[in-house]
Design a protein around this motif. Structure first.
Motif, PDB file in Angstrom:
ATOM      1  N   ARG A 118       0.825  -1.205   0.000  1.00 10.59           N
ATOM      2  CA  ARG A 118       0.000   0.000   0.000  1.00 10.59           C
ATOM      3  C   ARG A 118       0.861   1.258   0.000  1.00 10.59           C
ATOM      4  O   ARG A 118       0.533   2.263   0.625  1.00 10.59           O
ATOM      5  CB  ARG A 118      -0.932  -0.016   1.215  1.00 10.59           C
ATOM      6  CG  ARG A 118      -1.938  -1.166   1.190  1.00 10.59           C
ATOM      7  CD  ARG A 118      -2.842  -1.132   2.403  1.00 10.59           C
ATOM      8  NE  ARG A 118      -3.843  -2.190   2.336  1.00 10.59           N
ATOM      9  CZ  ARG A 118      -4.740  -2.433   3.304  1.00 10.59           C
ATOM     10  NH1 ARG A 118      -4.746  -1.679   4.395  1.00 10.59           N
ATOM     11  NH2 ARG A 118      -5.606  -3.416   3.169  1.00 10.59           N
ATOM     12  N   SER A 129      -0.940   4.598  -1.355  1.00  5.02           N
ATOM     13  CA  SER A 129      -1.851   5.270  -0.421  1.00  5.02           C
ATOM     14  C   SER A 129      -1.112   5.781   0.807  1.00  5.02           C
ATOM     15  O   SER A 129      -1.471   6.816   1.378  1.00  5.02           O
ATOM     16  CB  SER A 129      -2.978   4.322  -0.003  1.00  5.02           C
ATOM     17  OG  SER A 129      -2.462   3.118   0.554  1.00  5.02           O
ATOM     18  N   GLU A 136      -0.203   1.562   7.490  1.00  2.00           N
ATOM     19  CA  GLU A 136      -0.757   1.236   6.182  1.00  2.00           C
ATOM     20  C   GLU A 136       0.121   0.230   5.437  1.00  2.00           C
ATOM     21  O   GLU A 136      -0.369  -0.633   4.702  1.00  2.00           O
ATOM     22  CB  GLU A 136      -0.903   2.516   5.351  1.00  2.00           C
ATOM     23  CG  GLU A 136      -1.501   2.331   3.973  1.00  2.00           C
ATOM     24  CD  GLU A 136      -3.025   2.258   3.977  1.00  2.00           C
ATOM     25  OE1 GLU A 136      -3.618   2.219   2.904  1.00  2.00           O
ATOM     26  OE2 GLU A 136      -3.615   2.227   5.082  1.00  2.00           O
ATOM     27  N   ASP A 189       0.259   9.547   1.208  1.00  2.00           N
ATOM     28  CA  ASP A 189      -0.599  10.682   1.528  1.00  2.00           C
ATOM     29  C   ASP A 189      -0.967  10.749   3.009  1.00  2.00           C
ATOM     30  O   ASP A 189      -1.788  11.573   3.410  1.00  2.00           O
ATOM     31  CB  ASP A 189      -1.878  10.612   0.683  1.00  2.00           C
ATOM     32  CG  ASP A 189      -1.578  10.724  -0.801  1.00  2.00           C
ATOM     33  OD1 ASP A 189      -0.696  11.527  -1.157  1.00  2.00           O
ATOM     34  OD2 ASP A 189      -2.217  10.002  -1.589  1.00  2.00           O
TER      35      ASP A 189
END
Length: 266
Positions: free
Chosen positions: A71, A74, A86, A77
């Protein structure tokens, strides 16, 4: 005499190399830059990755290369803590990249105080040191060596960010499997009489033993007195080396080389 400085890192997962396998821009160069960018968000300066430019180098094209790799896309951010969460099992990459970035930065900073005439980054990928250290030694020329597609993508991104590329950087585009490195470097202005800092990051473990030896032999034969090389490597007992079932092998970039025992300095 030239010196070899080395850094042994054992990462949970090592997905990054900036050698010449990819036909398009290197996916692994984007992964390494993403790990540096996430590490640079750490609020603790003791553990913060010093590469503050990594996040800016990851534009839309570069982020697209991260698709399907954990991930990472993503996570870019998010703030540091949530970003690490994450990443899940991939979080070890952030730590591994932090260690090698800080070590190599420290060696480069020390060498620049000794009036190094030129820096050669072998397999540069999205390395930002030429920009980050520009004020430390304004007369030092950086040579960034990489495969054509990755280098073109990086130049485009630098032009998008800054409107131009740094004047003190020479981009040496080459096919590592067929081109002559010395001829390419000389054509770009490389001098064998100047003290040189060679940076060889995230590459050695993906080469054959003969290719790794050839690189070190090249440095020895074409370096002026006082030159140095800094690089990271694995030992030959690392479970991913020569393991066709390893994650990196399944991604198409198997680890082929590990330094036997504790013989790196030799």
């Amino acid at each position: 005499m030239w010196r070899i400085r080395n850094l042994a890192l054992v990462a949970v997962l090592d997905l990054f190399t900036q050698c010449a396998r990819p036909v398009g821009p290197s996916r692994t160069s984007a992964i390494a830059a993403a790990a540096r960018a996430i590490g640079a968000k750490d609020r603790d300066p003791k553990f913060r990755n010093p590469d503050y430019l990594a996040i800016r180098l990851l534009g839309g094209r570069e982020r697209a290369l991260l698709e399907g790799v954990g991930r990472f896309r993503s996570a870019l951010d998010l703030e540091f803590g949530p970003a690490v969460e994450e990443l899940g099992a991939y979080r070890g990459i952030v730590v591994s990249v932090l260690l090698r970035t800080k070590h190599i930065d420290a060696v480069l900073a020390q060498m620049l105080t000794q009036q190094v005439g030129q820096v050669v980054v072998l397999g540069a990928g999205l390395d930002s040191r030429a920009c980050r250290f520009a004020n430390s030694s304004p007369n030092t020329v950086f040579f960034e060596v990489d495969q054509p597609a990755t280098q073109r993508a990086k130049i485009w991104r630098l032009q998008e960010i800054f409107g131009t590329t740094p004047r003190h950087v020479r981009y040496v585009s080459m096919d590592f499997t067929s081109d002559d490195l010395l001829a390419k470097l000389r054509r770009a202005g490389f001098s064998e009489t100047l003290t040189t800092m060679f940076i060889w990051e995230g590459v050695s473990m993906y080469l054959t033993a003969s290719a790794a030896e050839a690189t070190l032999t090249f440095v020895r034969r074409h370096s002026a007195p006082g030159s140095a090389i800094v690089f990271d490597y694995y030992s030959d007992t690392h479970p991913s080396v020569n393991n066709p079932l390893s994650l990196v092998a399944q991604l198409g970039e198997p680890m082929l080389f590990g330094v036997p025992g504790d013989k790196a300095a030799d």
